[in-house]
Design a protein around this motif. Sequence first.
Motif, short mmCIF file in Angstrom:
data_model
loop_
_atom_site.label_atom_id
_atom_site.label_comp_id
_atom_site.label_asym_id
_atom_site.label_seq_id
_atom_site.Cartn_x
_atom_site.Cartn_y
_atom_site.Cartn_z
N PHE A 203 11.60 30.54 1.71
CA PHE A 203 10.38 30.68 1.17
C PHE A 203 10.32 30.40 -0.19
O PHE A 203 11.08 30.71 -0.90
CB PHE A 203 10.23 32.44 1.36
N ASP A 204 9.15 29.55 -0.42
CA ASP A 204 9.16 29.23 -1.74
C ASP A 204 7.77 29.48 -2.40
O ASP A 204 6.84 29.88 -1.76
CB ASP A 204 9.09 27.67 -1.68
N ILE A 205 7.62 29.72 -3.71
CA ILE A 205 6.33 29.96 -4.55
C ILE A 205 6.39 28.93 -5.54
O ILE A 205 7.32 28.69 -6.31
CB ILE A 205 6.60 31.26 -5.23
N THR A 206 5.18 28.22 -5.67
CA THR A 206 5.04 27.23 -6.60
C THR A 206 3.67 27.48 -7.59
O THR A 206 2.49 27.84 -6.96
CB THR A 206 4.74 25.99 -5.94
N GLY A 207 3.84 27.51 -8.90
CA GLY A 207 2.61 27.84 -9.60
C GLY A 207 1.26 26.72 -9.32
O GLY A 207 1.97 25.34 -9.33
N SER A 208 0.22 26.97 -9.12
CA SER A 208 -0.94 25.83 -9.05
C SER A 208 -2.01 26.32 -9.86
O SER A 208 -3.27 25.65 -9.56
CB SER A 208 -1.02 25.86 -7.41
N VAL A 220 2.44 29.67 -1.78
CA VAL A 220 3.55 30.25 -0.93
C VAL A 220 3.60 29.54 0.00
O VAL A 220 2.76 28.71 1.13
CB VAL A 220 3.36 31.55 -0.81
N THR A 221 5.21 29.08 0.70
CA THR A 221 5.57 28.07 1.63
C THR A 221 6.44 28.82 2.39
O THR A 221 7.48 29.37 1.82
CB THR A 221 5.72 26.95 1.06
N CYS A 222 6.63 28.84 3.73
CA CYS A 222 7.49 29.08 4.67
C CYS A 222 8.11 27.65 5.17
O CYS A 222 7.18 26.97 5.75
CB CYS A 222 7.12 30.02 5.84
N ARG A 223 9.37 27.47 5.13
CA ARG A 223 10.11 26.20 5.53
C ARG A 223 10.90 26.28 6.59
O ARG A 223 11.74 27.46 6.71
CB ARG A 223 10.53 25.28 4.32
N SER A 256 1.75 26.60 4.49
CA SER A 256 1.58 27.19 2.99
C SER A 256 0.27 27.59 2.91
O SER A 256 -0.84 27.24 3.58
CB SER A 256 1.63 25.77 2.08
N ALA A 257 0.03 28.55 1.96
CA ALA A 257 -1.32 28.98 1.47
C ALA A 257 -1.46 29.31 0.15
O ALA A 257 -0.36 29.66 -0.48
CB ALA A 257 -1.57 29.91 2.45
N ILE A 293 9.04 30.39 16.35
CA ILE A 293 7.78 30.84 15.40
C ILE A 293 8.48 31.97 14.75
O ILE A 293 9.49 32.66 15.18
CB ILE A 293 6.77 31.16 16.30
N TYR A 294 8.38 32.31 13.47
CA TYR A 294 9.13 33.25 12.55
C TYR A 294 8.99 34.73 13.14
O TYR A 294 7.82 35.08 13.69
CB TYR A 294 8.43 33.35 11.21
N GLN A 295 9.98 35.45 13.29
CA GLN A 295 10.11 36.81 13.70
C GLN A 295 9.82 37.52 12.71
O GLN A 295 9.68 37.27 11.57
CB GLN A 295 11.41 36.99 14.20
#
Length: 496
Positions: A203-208, A220-223, A256-257, A293-295
């Motif tokens: 799980f990643d968080i990037t400033g935008s 926020v991104t799930c990979r 991502s969202a 799919i993510y549980q």
Amino acid sequence: MCIRMIPPEDVSVGTISATQASPITTTQCTASSCPSTTTAVRVNPVIVSPAVRVTPVIVSPVTTATGTVTTTPVTMTPMLCTNCDIAAIAPVMEANTVFENTNTVGANGCTQTNAICRRTDDQVCTGVILSATNAAGTSTIFSAMNANQVSGLLTCQADGTYSSGSVTGITKLMCTFDTCVPPCATCDIEAVKPLMNPPDSSFDITGSTPDGQACKRYVVTCRNMIPCPAINLYAEIGTGGEQLIKTEENGATSASAEVDCGNDAKLTFMGMFPVSHSSRGKSLNALKLEEGIYQNLGFQVCTTCDIAAIAPVMEANTVFENTNTVGADGCTQTNAICRRTDAQVSTEVTLSATNAAGTSTISSAMNANQVSGLLTFQADGTYSSGSVTGITKLVCTFVTSVPPCASCDIEAVRPLMDQPNSYFDIIDRTPTGQTCKVYQVQCNYNGVSCAAVLLYATIRQLGNDIEDPIALGNDVEMMATELACGNDGTLTFIGL
């Protein structure tokens, strides 16, 4: 020259009126037998503290014409602890801030002023400080973290100046606002991370946040390491339940969202609903269902906190206490208390917290025997207080602790001014090895012997201030007596 006089019978300790001098017997004499006489004059009483007022009373030599000797009563000086001018010490305020104050009357009749430093906009500051300057320098008297205002109580003193705790003779106040930003720049994005990631995922968080924009925005991104039939990104929101905020299908490896920090300091998705902070016991949750799919990773329980795991190590005669309550969001909140178990008073009591960034003060109190602060249980299983998150240890600090009987302010009872040709002395007479303070106070009349020297004090009896003589001397140049600091932190004369 002072001629020795025999004081009248009603001039003695405990019998002299607090408002009018006793008359002296009229004596007739001839020019040869009585070339000059003296008139007993008592100096004005002066209020010097709510608890004790010491007023020197001197029968000074005054030459009169041959004949009848009389006395003249002197009008009492009124209380001065209601005449403080807060405007004279008001701080200079920066833009978008204001200094406010409200007055009340204390139990002793003296003016008390609640001083407030406040921002007029919606910005939140890492620290707001109310400081006071006196002859000794500048001291912090009240502070608040992650706030837009701070307030504190000032007390009007007998010399016409304000005080706060041990800071007396205040000549100027100062309001300081540290690192102030809009609420939309203060969201805690780390608090909404999932508690753990599924196997082979991250799980990643990037400033935008756009350049020049104060309000924060994040991606926020799930990979997943291998392609999935679908990846769904869910958020648990403040109103309860889950909300699907992004879906990627057909062999996707990520979803991502964007989430924004709103004007209420809460994270939102497209401005439609708030994403709960961990401070509310919730988190942004990644879900993984069948076929890659993510549980559901499970929702954070914010009621199983263990304050004992971070409790401070306490010194002798101190104790750490805590009481739990349930916040509006159902999460546990703990009121942490550092307290002395004896009667000693500390110049400062501090509750500090240690985390990965170091140790920070989260609550403090001056001239007290305890301090308390509110801790909130977080989604990651740790406590937080304001911006201090991930607390691993608490620390209680008691600075310069002494019994109340060692903390009396003897200077507060000094007369506001000395009478002509006289001066007032204070001498520390505390016996060696004794903690409780003892002082000698004395009134001196410039090397001239007077018919009588009286020392008055205002004492508190049954809730009322009563003026009484505490020392009397005849044909003397000075008069002295001892005052003791009592177990309640106030000065006493032979226990009265």
